[in-house]
Design a protein around this motif. Structure first.
Motif: not given
Length: 374
Positions: A166, A130, A164
């Motif tokens: 993001p 993030s 995955k």
């Protein structure tokens, strides 16, 4: 303006310039609000005539797809300059008066308003945790003088792109705030030391470091607050519980969480015990570390059980009280003296006065410091 204080107003389409003295003389009231969660906002009230340059300047923004008029406001107090806000005008209103003059009210927000116009939903960020995603997004706005200050999260997991990838959700501003909320972080823009530069801070609330000079109540000649009142809400604190799914057995297990939270360091000695337990939704899809981070973030939101609101005269205080910093309080009694986090500050400047309203918070009663310096 007040003795010892000088106000500088800069306005322009892209690179703002200082306005002439007659515009400063027409400025009747200024209000600037700085908050932990942002955005910072401003309100300027002018009394202008039909030939004022402001009449034509703000027409330039008519029909623009994004805010076009940049506004900077700087206060020099006792020789020390400080930029209160750097942002864009978002609205202006004109009210004619009987004597041929008009009242012009200009409102706006800090530079983050530019980040909220274009949708980038679906933009991929492969193998980026993030904090790197936030840094990548903020790099787009370097031309506005925005300098990123991004703090890695507690987990800082690099997602495996085979598992995955993001993807962005919403505008840049919406996605940055979403990532901050998940980490228990805050995001705001703070004016830099010089006009035209800003710091984009994404990280935990700064509840540590050297405090600002004390706010003093009931201290005779040393009293520098006009009013202050305190509140203690023991019902506010909640113990969040995150549940994760063990990948092999598929069992759902709770994530244990103690009452020690690095996102909310202890500012009071008496920390209340949570009276409520609240299960967090949709945490099973996250890893154990990510779920623990979400639980810490949720706990930090309800940990500030002691709050204070008040006002002060800036010249009597001797400096400008800054939001998003620590400040000392004295003269409020044993339960409420000590260090607080400044959640919000509103600057109110008018002819002959400069005052501030403030909101403070902390997570417990009774000070953790033995002595508050003057």
């Amino acid at each position: 303006m007040l003795k010892g204080m000088h106000l500088t107003l800069m306005i322009g389409p892209a690179v703002p310039r200082p306005v002439p003295s007659d515009v400063i003389e027409a400025l009747r009231r200024v209000e600037v609000t700085s908050s932990e969660r942002g955005p910072d906002a401003f309100r300027l009230e002018f009394s202008i005539g039909p030939r004022s340059p402001l009449q034509s300047l703000f027409l330039l923004s008519g029909g623009a797809p994004i805010p076009a008029i940049r506004v900077m406001l700087m206060v020099t107090l006792n020789g020390s300059p400080q930029v209160l806000i750097d942002g864009f005008m978002t609205d202006h209103q004109m009210q004619p008066e009987a004597d041929g003059r008009s009242t012009l009210v200009v409102t706006g927000e800090d530079l983050t308003v530019i980040m909220g116009y274009k949708q980038f939903s679906g933009l991929p960020f492969p193998a980026m945790p993030s904090f790197l995603r936030v840094s990548f997004i903020l790099a787009k706005y370097a031309a506005l003088g925005i300098q990123p200050r991004v703090v890695p999260t507690l987990s800082s997991i690099f997602p495996n792109p085979l598992d995955k990838i993001p993807r962005q959700e919403g505008t840049d501003l919406e996605y940055i705030r979403l990532l901050a909320e998940r980490a228990g972080y805050v995001f705001y823009l703070e004016p830099g030391n010089s006009p035209g530069s800003s710091i984009a801070y994404w990280g935990p609330a700064v509840r540590s470091g050297a405090p600002q000079p004390p706010l003093s109540a009931n201290h005779d000649a040393d009293t520098n607050v006009e009013s202050i009142r305190f509140s203690f809400n023991n019902e506010r604190k909640v113990m969040p519980v995150a549940w994760v799914q063990e990948p092999f057995s598929k069992m759902t297990l709770p994530v244990p969480l103690g009452d020690i939270n690095p996102l909310s360091p202890r500012l009071g000695q008496l920390i209340p015990v949570p009276k409520q337990v609240r299960a967090l939704r949709e945490t099973a899809k996250f890893s154990l570390v990510e779920a623990a981070e979400l639980a810490l973030a949720a706990a930090s939101k309800t940990s500030q059980v002691v709050t204070a609101q008040g006002s002060l005269d800036v010249l009597r205080y001797g400096r400008i009280l800054a939001a998003r910093r620590l400040v000392s309080v004295r003269g409020a009694g044993n339960a409420y003296n000590g260090l607080y986090y400044v959640e919000r500050v509103t600057h109110r400047i008018a002819s002959g006065e400069y005052k501030q309203d403030f909101e403070l918070s902390r997570n417990g009663l009774v000070t953790t410091v033995n002595r508050v310096s003057a």
